[in-house]
Design a protein around this motif. Structure first.
Motif, short mmCIF file in Angstrom:
data_model
loop_
_atom_site.label_atom_id
_atom_site.label_comp_id
_atom_site.label_asym_id
_atom_site.label_seq_id
_atom_site.Cartn_x
_atom_site.Cartn_y
_atom_site.Cartn_z
N CYS A 55 0.84 -1.21 0.00
CA CYS A 55 0.00 0.00 0.00
C CYS A 55 0.87 1.25 0.00
CB CYS A 55 -0.93 0.00 1.21
SG CYS A 55 -2.25 -1.23 1.18
N PHE A 56 1.94 1.22 0.79
CA PHE A 56 2.90 2.32 0.80
C PHE A 56 3.37 2.63 -0.62
CE2 PHE A 56 5.51 3.24 4.90
CZ PHE A 56 4.45 3.92 5.43
N LYS A 57 3.76 1.57 -1.32
CA LYS A 57 4.38 1.75 -2.63
C LYS A 57 3.36 2.08 -3.71
CE LYS A 57 8.51 -1.08 -1.84
NZ LYS A 57 8.41 -1.10 -0.38
N ASN A 58 2.33 1.28 -3.81
CA ASN A 58 1.43 1.38 -4.96
C ASN A 58 0.33 2.42 -4.80
OD1 ASN A 58 2.89 -0.66 -6.24
ND2 ASN A 58 1.68 -2.26 -5.27
N ILE A 59 0.08 2.82 -3.55
CA ILE A 59 -0.87 3.92 -3.32
C ILE A 59 -0.13 5.22 -3.02
CG2 ILE A 59 -2.77 4.76 -1.88
CD1 ILE A 59 -3.58 1.85 -1.41
N GLY A 60 0.94 5.10 -2.21
CA GLY A 60 1.68 6.30 -1.79
C GLY A 60 2.92 6.58 -2.60
N TYR A 61 3.25 5.72 -3.60
CA TYR A 61 4.42 5.91 -4.46
C TYR A 61 5.71 6.02 -3.66
CZ TYR A 61 0.71 6.78 -7.79
OH TYR A 61 -0.42 6.65 -8.54
N TRP A 62 5.83 5.15 -2.67
CA TRP A 62 6.99 5.14 -1.76
C TRP A 62 8.08 4.25 -2.35
CZ3 TRP A 62 7.92 1.47 2.68
CH2 TRP A 62 8.89 1.93 3.58
N TYR A 63 8.75 4.74 -3.40
CA TYR A 63 9.78 3.96 -4.05
C TYR A 63 11.15 4.56 -3.75
CZ TYR A 63 5.85 2.04 -6.68
OH TYR A 63 4.67 1.44 -7.02
#
Length: 296
Positions: free
Chosen positions: A88-96
């Motif tokens: 969720c962090f990555k794919n919703i919040g773009y946490w890359y």
């Protein structure tokens, strides 16, 4: 947003029964700090979230509350929920990495885990009760951690001895010179039953244990301010300016409390046997949200 959370939960291998915990974790993240976890997401320091569940749902799902941060089958549910939250962090919040996540070195704690408190082995009320929930309610707490330390104890049996060793063990980190408060941020303490049991059994409430730790957790100011030069462009508050006129030895001899107050210390009973306590520098303060509102 719930649909996006569900997609990421499915990608992580989570099951429908895990969804209330995953939704609550995302909700908790939105309430961290003044900007909904923006500092956590973008910091160059190795900050990482740590999820903890209290209440009946922890037992229903089979979350591990003993050796809860390790790998393996015993922590399958812990890992699945943490993985779903991470996606969720990555794919919703773009946490890359290199885009929003700007870590200098990084940390394995970003392989996020979800643990349960070992309520059955605790001499005190569960953490979510401290936060205003009923014991029979389920709740999730999100902590922001910034490191991890194993504080070992090799033979203390008295409450005072166990707590004093722990207080000395957590004395690491920096001390804020940017305001009137104490330094060191906060400390999250995962206290195993072999420490919590004797401490609680010998008459210490959780609050008294925190106050004892706070009173003994003192360190050398001279050591804890090395991260910030006193002269030049340093952001040193006015009440600390007197340190500029002291020698380094004089600064080393000044001792200060690591934490501003006992309330900056959070004790959670987690772990199996053995008196090995896990301590995390942490902050901003944890957020606890109810899970039951997200059940079907």
């Amino acid at each position: 947003t719930v649909e996006k959370i569900a997609i990421n939960a499915a990608l992580a291998g989570a099951r429908p029964g895990h969804m209330p915990v995953i939704i609550a974790s995302v909700k908790a993240l939105s309430q961290i700090g003044g900007q909904g976890g923006k500092s956590l997401l973008m910091s160059t320091s190795p900050q990482a979230p740590l999820l903890m569940v209290n209440g009946p749902i922890a037992r229903e799902l089979g979350l591990n509350s003993r050796s809860a941060l390790g790998p393996g089958r015993d922590n399958q549910i812990n890992t699945l929920i943490g993985r779903a939250f991470s996606l969720c962090f990555k794919n919703i919040g773009y946490w890359y990495a290199g885009q929003m996540d700007m870590d200098t070195i990084g940390t394995t704690r970003k392989f996020i885990q979800c643990v349960a408190e070992n309520e059955a082995a605790s001499p005190w009320a569960p953490f979510h009760v401290d936060r205003g929930f009923r014991r029979d309610e389920s709740a999730l707490s999100l902590f922001v951690t910034d490191g991890e330390l194993d504080v070992q104890d090799q033979g203390n049996t008295t409450a005072e001895g166990l707590l004093k060793n722990l207080a000395y063990g957590i004395t690491f980190g920096t001390y804020s010179l940017q305001g009137r408060g104490g330094g060191g941020g906060e400390r999250l303490i995962f206290m195993p039953p072999d420490v919590a049991g004797p401490v609680g059994g010998q008459g210490f409430s959780k609050q008294q244990a925190k106050e004892f730790i706070h009173s003994y957790a003192r360190g050398s100011l001279g050591k804890m301010i090395q991260y910030m030069p006193l002269k030049g462009e340093a952001r040193v508050a006015e009440q600390w300016k007197f340190l500029e006129n002291l020698t380094e030895q004089q600064r080393l001899e000044i001792t200060v409390p690591l934490l501003e107050s006992a309330d900056r210390c959070f004790i959670v009973v987690v772990g199996a046997d053995r008196a090995k306590t896990a301590v995390f520098p942490s902050g901003p303060s944890p957020v606890t949200v109810g899970i039951d509102q997200y059940r079907p």
